[in-house]
Design a protein around this motif. Sequence first.
Motif, short mmCIF file in Angstrom:
data_model
loop_
_atom_site.label_atom_id
_atom_site.label_comp_id
_atom_site.label_asym_id
_atom_site.label_seq_id
_atom_site.Cartn_x
_atom_site.Cartn_y
_atom_site.Cartn_z
N SER A 204 -3.04 9.37 9.40
CA SER A 204 -2.73 7.98 9.76
C SER A 204 -3.52 7.01 8.90
O SER A 204 -3.00 5.97 8.48
N THR A 205 -4.80 7.32 8.62
CA THR A 205 -5.61 6.43 7.79
C THR A 205 -5.05 6.38 6.37
O THR A 205 -4.96 5.31 5.76
N TYR A 206 -4.69 7.55 5.84
CA TYR A 206 -4.13 7.58 4.49
C TYR A 206 -2.79 6.85 4.43
O TYR A 206 -2.52 6.11 3.48
N PHE A 207 -1.98 6.99 5.48
CA PHE A 207 -0.70 6.27 5.52
C PHE A 207 -0.92 4.76 5.48
O PHE A 207 -0.24 4.05 4.73
N HIS A 208 -1.84 4.26 6.27
CA HIS A 208 -2.09 2.82 6.29
C HIS A 208 -2.63 2.33 4.95
O HIS A 208 -2.32 1.21 4.52
N ARG A 211 0.43 2.22 2.65
CA ARG A 211 1.30 1.10 3.01
C ARG A 211 0.73 -0.23 2.54
O ARG A 211 1.45 -1.08 2.02
N SER A 212 -0.57 -0.42 2.71
CA SER A 212 -1.19 -1.68 2.27
C SER A 212 -1.13 -1.81 0.76
O SER A 212 -0.89 -2.90 0.23
N LEU A 213 -1.31 -0.69 0.04
CA LEU A 213 -1.22 -0.74 -1.42
C LEU A 213 0.21 -1.02 -1.87
O LEU A 213 0.43 -1.80 -2.80
N ALA A 214 1.19 -0.40 -1.22
CA ALA A 214 2.59 -0.63 -1.58
C ALA A 214 2.97 -2.10 -1.35
O ALA A 214 3.67 -2.71 -2.17
N THR A 215 2.48 -2.66 -0.25
CA THR A 215 2.75 -4.08 0.03
C THR A 215 2.14 -4.96 -1.04
O THR A 215 2.78 -5.91 -1.53
N GLY A 233 5.71 8.24 -4.27
CA GLY A 233 4.45 8.55 -3.61
C GLY A 233 3.58 7.32 -3.49
O GLY A 233 3.93 6.36 -2.82
N ASP A 234 2.43 7.33 -4.18
CA ASP A 234 1.51 6.20 -4.12
C ASP A 234 1.57 5.36 -5.39
O ASP A 234 0.62 4.66 -5.74
N GLY A 235 2.68 5.43 -6.10
CA GLY A 235 2.85 4.65 -7.32
C GLY A 235 4.07 3.76 -7.25
O GLY A 235 4.87 3.83 -6.31
N VAL A 236 4.22 2.92 -8.27
CA VAL A 236 5.34 1.98 -8.30
C VAL A 236 5.65 1.64 -9.75
O VAL A 236 4.78 1.76 -10.63
N SER A 237 6.88 1.24 -10.01
CA SER A 237 7.25 0.71 -11.31
C SER A 237 7.76 -0.72 -11.11
O SER A 237 8.24 -1.08 -10.03
N ALA A 269 -9.10 -2.43 -1.35
CA ALA A 269 -8.68 -1.53 -0.27
C ALA A 269 -9.56 -0.28 -0.22
O ALA A 269 -9.96 0.17 0.85
N ILE A 270 -9.88 0.26 -1.39
CA ILE A 270 -10.71 1.47 -1.42
C ILE A 270 -12.15 1.15 -1.03
O ILE A 270 -12.80 1.93 -0.33
N ALA A 271 -12.65 -0.02 -1.45
CA ALA A 271 -14.01 -0.42 -1.06
C ALA A 271 -14.10 -0.60 0.45
O ALA A 271 -15.08 -0.18 1.07
N SER A 272 -13.07 -1.21 1.05
CA SER A 272 -13.06 -1.40 2.49
C SER A 272 -12.99 -0.06 3.20
O SER A 272 -13.68 0.16 4.21
#
Length: 384
Positions: A204-208, A211-215, A233-237, A269-272
Amino acid sequence: GHWARELERGRWPGWLLDENSVLRYVSTELRTFMARNLGHEVDDEAIGIGSPMMHALFHEVWSPETLIKLMPRAMEYVKSEFKFTDARAREAIPDTLWAFYEEAQGLPTHGVLSEGFMYTVRGRPELPVEFLACTIRGDDGRHVGLACVYQMGLRPTLVSLLSRGDEGMYERMADLEEPRRCQGAILFADLEGSATLARSLSTSTYFHLIRSLATAMDGAIASNGGVVGKHAGDGVSGFFLTAKGEDPSPMADGALAAAREIRMAARDAIASLSHDTHLDASGFGMNIGLHWGASLFVGQLIPRGRLDITALGDSVNECARIQEAATGGVILASKSFLEHLSEGAASHAGLDLARVIYQNTGQLQGVSAKVVRDAGSIPVTRIG
């Protein structure tokens, strides 16, 4: 005039009839909807401006195959509200619809009709449409016309999901309905260390986090003039497109601004996350590749589940490999990308374009054989 102005002000898809059921006005939004579904512009003649509405409905733009199914209810409304003389009815109603008119009872409709239908254009998926028709009355209460507005037949809860997106990006996506060649900046971003993160954190933590990074990634691309491509996955173009002959600098500037925003969002996000979970944040970051595509073929993919934009061309694959070569949460930009960047954007990013030193991607430490094969000879430099 007043009704037309109000339709335009609210960007309503709709039309207006006069007291004789003659089509006098079709809003810009409805014309645009028709043109995009038909694949060509629609003028007054194609729409039937100046013709009785029941005649105009047989023009291609109105999807006559589906609207004919509405005739029993529609003729009840017409007979109740317009109160034609026999001679006027013969002018307003086509012979093919006359039987519907004769059979209509003309029961009171209280000046309003609501109905739905499937808008059908050959070769395209059907679209559910709802409409509301209302009688227009003058100051003396006399019937002076009719207004009709449309909406897509989606529940408000579903429409609200779409409204959370970036309207400007939706417009840019709509312009790509017909695939075409263009040029522009390409952005690929991917989270370094994501496999370790996924194993270290609760699901659940990884999902959130994702999701925050995708947003954040989608928002950065959309707000800087781009269109979001595929998520993997965890990337975007992302693609920042311009027509040939136009100044390309704004699109390159937008891509760089988006890349820097994405990188900062990932760092925050990673620092938080590190602060909350005491996770060692080293080794995680957003790696981003930036490249220029001189000849991209871009357009919509419309699978049943969603709307996607995709771009094809060697430069798209090259950008993906440039991003793979980036490590340590950096932006890796190609020479061709930076040479389309404006001096102002470069200065803002701390770059002196006249002093940048490039290195071929294949010479970077630790790059894979796939990177060497597909993009090894492309000169690149690190930004931050």
